[in-house]
Design an enzyme around this catalytic site. Structure first.
Site, PDB file in Angstrom:
ATOM      1  N   HIS A 154      -9.487   1.286   4.501  1.00 44.84           N
ATOM      2  CA  HIS A 154      -8.235   1.419   5.248  1.00 44.84           C
ATOM      3  C   HIS A 154      -8.476   2.347   6.439  1.00 44.84           C
ATOM      4  O   HIS A 154      -9.244   3.307   6.343  1.00 44.84           O
ATOM      5  CB  HIS A 154      -7.142   1.993   4.329  1.00 44.84           C
ATOM      6  N   GLU A 179      -6.839   4.684   7.633  1.00 45.11           N
ATOM      7  CA  GLU A 179      -6.581   6.111   7.366  1.00 45.11           C
ATOM      8  C   GLU A 179      -7.783   6.743   6.672  1.00 45.11           C
ATOM      9  O   GLU A 179      -8.086   7.921   6.870  1.00 45.11           O
ATOM     10  CB  GLU A 179      -5.296   6.262   6.529  1.00 45.11           C
ATOM     11  N   SER A 205       3.217  -2.481  10.294  1.00 41.00           N
ATOM     12  CA  SER A 205       4.666  -2.515  10.484  1.00 41.00           C
ATOM     13  C   SER A 205       5.290  -3.869  10.130  1.00 41.00           C
ATOM     14  O   SER A 205       6.195  -4.338  10.810  1.00 41.00           O
ATOM     15  CB  SER A 205       5.029  -2.085  11.914  1.00 41.00           C
ATOM     16  N   GLU A 217      -5.695  -5.128  10.342  1.00 43.08           N
ATOM     17  CA  GLU A 217      -4.677  -4.123  10.604  1.00 43.08           C
ATOM     18  C   GLU A 217      -4.986  -3.399  11.914  1.00 43.08           C
ATOM     19  O   GLU A 217      -5.790  -2.446  11.928  1.00 43.08           O
ATOM     20  CB  GLU A 217      -4.640  -3.092   9.474  1.00 43.08           C
ATOM     21  N   GLY A 256       2.636  -1.098   4.221  1.00 36.55           N
ATOM     22  CA  GLY A 256       2.791   0.299   3.816  1.00 36.55           C
ATOM     23  C   GLY A 256       4.258   0.641   3.614  1.00 36.55           C
ATOM     24  O   GLY A 256       4.842   0.392   2.562  1.00 36.55           O
ATOM     25  N   GLY A 257       4.870   1.196   4.647  1.00 33.81           N
ATOM     26  CA  GLY A 257       6.233   1.736   4.556  1.00 33.81           C
ATOM     27  C   GLY A 257       7.240   0.820   3.877  1.00 33.81           C
ATOM     28  O   GLY A 257       8.001   1.255   3.009  1.00 33.81           O
ATOM     29  N   ASN A 307       0.878  -1.179   0.000  1.00 29.24           N
ATOM     30  CA  ASN A 307       0.000   0.000   0.000  1.00 29.24           C
ATOM     31  C   ASN A 307       0.912   1.225   0.000  1.00 29.24           C
ATOM     32  O   ASN A 307       1.503   1.560   1.026  1.00 29.24           O
ATOM     33  CB  ASN A 307      -0.885  -0.006   1.252  1.00 29.24           C
ATOM     34  N   TRP A 308       1.015   1.843  -1.161  1.00 28.17           N
ATOM     35  CA  TRP A 308       1.951   2.968  -1.292  1.00 28.17           C
ATOM     36  C   TRP A 308       1.420   4.267  -0.685  1.00 28.17           C
ATOM     37  O   TRP A 308       2.133   5.263  -0.644  1.00 28.17           O
ATOM     38  CB  TRP A 308       2.286   3.204  -2.772  1.00 28.17           C
ATOM     39  N   LYS A 309       0.176   4.278  -0.284  1.00 23.80           N
ATOM     40  CA  LYS A 309      -0.425   5.495   0.270  1.00 23.80           C
ATOM     41  C   LYS A 309      -0.186   6.658  -0.714  1.00 23.80           C
ATOM     42  O   LYS A 309      -0.227   6.447  -1.914  1.00 23.80           O
ATOM     43  CB  LYS A 309       0.135   5.781   1.662  1.00 23.80           C
ATOM     44  N   GLY A 341       2.212   2.010  10.576  1.00 24.16           N
ATOM     45  CA  GLY A 341       3.178   3.097  10.391  1.00 24.16           C
ATOM     46  C   GLY A 341       3.855   3.527  11.680  1.00 24.16           C
ATOM     47  O   GLY A 341       4.499   4.567  11.734  1.00 24.16           O
TER      48      GLY A 341
END
Ligand code: PEP
Length: 250
Positions: A95, A97, A213, A167, A234-235, A10-12, A173
């Site tokens: 998600h 966010e 994470s 999640e 993500g990251g 997930n590149w956001k 993150g």
């Protein structure tokens, strides 16, 4: 029952078109491991170029959100019609966010999940508890409510195709990941919710990822658990070497 593991990045809100295509050039042939499904969920602007860039590879492309209507006066929104038109295969829905910053609710998550199927997209539906909910012992209850709402009204065939991403919000993150056994316990509880709704066969087929994470150095630990079928990352999905290591670790 064997389920194909799925690693989804997930590149956001990261990566321009040229950064996105350069990433694919680097991971092609490497983030492609037999028996593992690999997905990159990118910003809308990079999707057309990415769909082209992954042609001839086993890498699939996903969006990070969609509207539940096909067309209409919804300024700034993108529908499943447009995603399918581009050749996108997956879409992240709900998600945390988006629930937190863009007022997504269990109701809109459910509508979007239906809309994804209407347009032949595979939804990656996110569920998970906040830190205070975890501390109050409500993890399974939060997941039950979110999962039940998200899957409401789906056919058994559709429910078996959904990818659920568990999640825990406090782990996204933050560098604080759930232990593999805690994540597996939460995922087992989600699977039993699916069983209660759609029966044992569907529950045995539905893929449930862990997200929060996940890194190259801990992915194998999650994948070693009985009920964890992959990761939403993500990251650590942003750097080619790290993404390749995640797929290899699955
Ligand atoms: C995510 O964005 O879904 C996520 C799990 O992020 P991170 O891997 O950075 O925690």
């Amino acid at each position: 029952m064997s389920r194909t593991p799925i690693i989804a990045g997930n590149w956001k809100m990261f990566k321009t078109v040229s950064e996105a295509t350069a990433f694919v050039s680097e991971v092609k042939g490497k983030a492609e491991v037999a028996g593992v499904e690999t997905v990159v969920c990118a910003p809308f602007t990079a999707l057309p170029a990415l769909v082209e860039a992954v042609k001839g590879t086993s890498i699939k492309i996903g969006a990070q959100n969609m509207h539940y209507e096909d067309n209409g006066a919804f300024t700034g929104e993108i529908s499943g019609v447009f995603l399918k038109d581009l050749g996108v295969d997956f879409v992240i829905i709900g998600h945390s966010e988006r629930r937190q910053y863009f007022a997504e609710t269990d109701e809109t998550v459910n509508k979007k999940t239906h809309a994804a199927f209407k347009h032949g997209l595979t939804p990656i539906v996110c569920v998970g508890e906040k830190l205070e909910e975890r501390e109050a012992g409500k993890t399974d209850e939060v997941n039950r409510v979110q999962t039940t709402a998200a899957l409401a009204g789906l056919t058994a065939e559709q429910a078996a195709e959904v990818v659920i991403a568990y999640e825990p919000i406090w782990a996204i993150g933050t560098g604080k990941s759930s232990t593999a056994t805690d994540a597996n316990d939460a995922i087992k509880a989600i699977r039993s919710v699916v069983e209660g709704l759609f029966g044992a066969e569907v529950a045995g087929k539905v893929r449930i990822q862990y997200g929060g994470s996940v890194k190259p150095n801990n992915v194998a630990e999650y994948m070693g658990e009985s009920d964890i079928d992959g990761a939403l990352v993500g990251g650590a999905s942003l750097e080619p070497a790290s993404f390749i290591a995640l797929v290899e670790g699955a």
